[in-house]
Design a protein around this motif. Structure first.
Motif: not given
Length: 671
Positions: A502-508, A511-515
């Motif tokens: 879940x933490x890794x998914x939130x991080x991804x 990142x996708x939101x920033x991209x």
């Protein structure tokens, strides 16, 4: 095996047929129509008669019109023995008489136009649809455009409710599927000379309707008219059609059909194809409340002879011993040509038919409205011999004279006794059929009881297997008790792993939101968008790869643009210092001033000054006032001077460091 034995089979009425009957308003009354269930041979309930979907859509409806009821009686036939096209013939004739001739359906006129023939071949005759109404060969009649064949109409049978009249003698004959079709002399009955004379005006009017140019009337127009006004011609009605009052008429069965449904129905009951136009109205205005009959118009009725007061007219049967042999035809019958319009000529209906001397008392049981008792066998659908009914009929025939000596035959008590006896015979039929159905139900109950015993044995066996399975499950549960600690540890590990995922998914996602935000900013600045579709493996890595690739292209493009603008800057801004940033450099070229025009004017100034200097160096005397006055020089003059000066300009251009062009310039100096 005779053809009659093969005719009846299980009714096959589709949902489309049911919906059509509903749209036509034929099922408005709850008990108007009943559909067969599983029977393969008609067994109509009390007060119901056997009919067909293709009869109903051609104008038939209960209670039956007196004219059709009279035809069935005079010709000695039943309703199911008429073909759909024959039913349509009667509907068109009644509509023609009431709407375009302004008279009730006329029996004498009918005999002048129609006769009956048997339908089949010389080897076999049909029972269902075994009689065909034909137009006489010497009569010019409307072109009805019958279809070549009515596919499957014998399989679409049903029951219609025939409302009882005050006397059962006025109802149509109950259904008798075993009754054979016997050709009678009445089938070829012709109008007498007196009847021909009285109907001559009607025949003339028919010819007028056929042959008036531009106002021809056809059988298809008549058919379309009674379908359009939603009145069934073959139904007993309160008012004739010449009093039709439009949408509020009491005889209407439903609202107007849609144009699509009306055209589809007309094409179904006629031979018109999809390319043939459907008449939207008659070329002759029919009589109605909006177009009433002329004053003193004759409307005397002339119906076929009907059974009255227990007496019937002798109807001779043409057997093989007679000189007249039975005639056979195949549906459809030949229709005649169509035609036109005019005023209705006056006509008188013939006087009521006079019974011949050979009249006999009517067999009260035979024609009372109750069919003979019959036992229906699905494999052999013929009525069996009923000795009780035969004895009852014979006894009543023997005692008829004796009854009339002490009680009049028309006495209400005698009629009531006859009616009760007829109903008793009908109830015996239903009782016999109920016994058969009860025996069949007992047989099915025994079969179900046997199956129940088999299922009970299977249940006990299943319970034994279930108990064994439960024991095995208890043993397996005891074994699993030793691994409960391992299961707990496994659950803890799964929980930790899920939290990490879940933490890794939130991080991804971050990142996708920033991209995506960076992509929108880049698109707004460069009109380009990152291509993030269909990544092969990891969406994040693929997005970074695309961003790096496009970022390199952007950096290289910006560097090239900066170098180009730096090279161009001294030419446009010779006295200014180059801006330190690319944004300031780009803004210098975005001023409202035309830098290209300014540069060309500067070059022209240098060229003029250089030219004057060269002239001064040649020590030639020049009137510069005249040289500067160029307004009076014409365009052609200017071009000739430029052309003459070209050989002398090469040295000047070479001095200025400019390579001369191959053609002379004809433009004036820019201001």
């Amino acid at each position: 095996m005779a053809a009659e034995d093969l005719e009846w089979e299980r009714s096959k009425i589709s949902n489309q047929d049911v919906n059509l009957l509903k749209r036509l308003g034929l099922m408005k009354k709850e008990d108007a129509i009943r559909f067969p269930s599983e029977e393969s041979y008609p067994t109509p309930p009390m007060e119901y008669r056997v009919s067909f979907v293709d009869h109903l859509i051609r104008g038939l409806s209960a209670p039956i019109h007196d004219f059709l009821r009279g035809l069935l009686f005079v010709y000695g036939i039943q309703l199911h023995q008429l073909t759909p096209n024959s039913i349509l013939h009667v509907s068109i004739f009644i509509t023609l008489c009431e709407c375009f001739l302004g008279v009730p359906p006329n029996w004498a006129l009918w005999k002048r136009i129609f006769c009956l023939r048997r339908n089949g071949s010389h080897n076999a005759t049909y029972n269902i649809g075994g009689v065909v109404i034909c137009v006489r060969s010497d009569v010019d009649y409307f072109d009805v455009k019958f279809p070549d064949s009515v596919q499957g109409w014998r399989k679409r049978w049903l029951y219609i409710h025939e409302e009882s009249a005050n006397s059962v003698e006025h109802n149509i004959v109950p259904f008798d599927g075993s009754a054979k079709i016997l050709r009678r002399r009445s089938w070829d009955a012709e109008a007498s000379e007196e009847e021909k004379k009285s109907t001559e005006a009607l025949m003339s009017r028919i010819h007028q309707l056929q042959n008036t140019r531009g106002k021809e009337l056809s059988g298809v127009q008549i058919t379309a008219y009674f379908l359009r006004i939603r009145v069934q011609p073959l139904q007993a009605r309160k008012n004739p059609l010449w009093t039709y009052a439009g949408a509020n008429d009491a005889n209407r069965l439903s609202n107007d059909l849609s144009v699509k449904d009306l055209e589809k129905l007309i094409r179904r009951i006629s031979s018109l194809n999809k390319k043939d136009p459907i008449p939207s109205s008659c070329r002759v205005e029919p009589y109605s409340s909006a177009n009433p009959l002329p004053e003193n118009h004759p409307t005397v009725a002339s119906l076929p002879p009907l059974p009255e007061d227990g007496e019937v007219e002798e109807r001779a049967i043409v057997t093989d011993d007679n000189q007249e042999a039975p005639s056979f035809v195949n549906e459809p019958v030949d229709s005649r040509k169509s035609a036109g319009n005019s005023e209705v000529s006056s006509a008188q209906s013939p006087p009521p038919a006079v019974s011949p001397k050979g009249k006999r008392k009517r067999n009260d049981v035979e024609d009372s409205g109750t069919s003979k008792a019959e036992e229906v066998d699905p494999s052999h659908q013929k009525a069996t011999y009923d000795p009780y009914l035969e004895s009852l009929v014979s006894s009543m025939m023997r005692k008829k004279y004796e009854l009339s000596t002490w009680l009049p035959y028309e006495h209400p008590m005698i009629k009531e006794l006859i009616r009760i006896g007829s109903q008793f015979i009908g109830y015996r039929e239903y009782a016999n059929r109920a016994e058969e159905k009860l025996a069949e139900a007992n047989k099915r109950a025994n079969a179900l009881a046997q199956k129940l015993e088999q299922s009970e044995a299977a249940r006990k066996k299943a319970e034994l297997v279930a108990s064994e399975a439960k024991a095995e499950a208890d043993e397996a549960k005891a074994k699993t008790a030793r691994v409960e600690d391992l299961q707990k540890r496994l659950e803890d590990a799964e929980t930790a792993l899920n939290e990490h995922k879940a933490a890794q998914a939130d991080r991804e996602q971050g990142i996708l939101k920033r991209l995506k935000s960076q992509s929108r900013r880049t698109q707004n600045q460069t009109n380009q968008e990152f291509d993030l579709e269909n990544p092969d493996n990891d969406p994040l890595l693929d997005a970074l790869s695309y961003l790096e690739l496009h970022g390199a292209e952007i950096r290289e493009g910006v560097a090239n643009a900066s170098a180009g603008l730096s090279a161009l800057f001294p030419y446009f801004f010779p006295k200014k210092e180059e801006p330190p940033t690319f944004l300031a450099l780009a803004k210098s070229f975005n001023s409202s001033e035309d830098l290209g025009l300014k540069m060309r004017q500067e070059n022209m100034k240098i060229a003029v000054e250089s030219t004057v200097a060269l002239v001064a160096d040649s020590q030639q005397t020049v009137d510069w006032m005249k040289v500067g006055d160029t307004d009076q020089i014409e365009q052609s003059r200017w071009r000739s001077l430029i052309k003459a000066a070209k050989p002398n300009t090469k040295k000047i251009l070479a001095y200025l460091g400019i390579k001369p062009a191959s053609t002379p310039s004809s433009s004036r100096p820019e201001v």
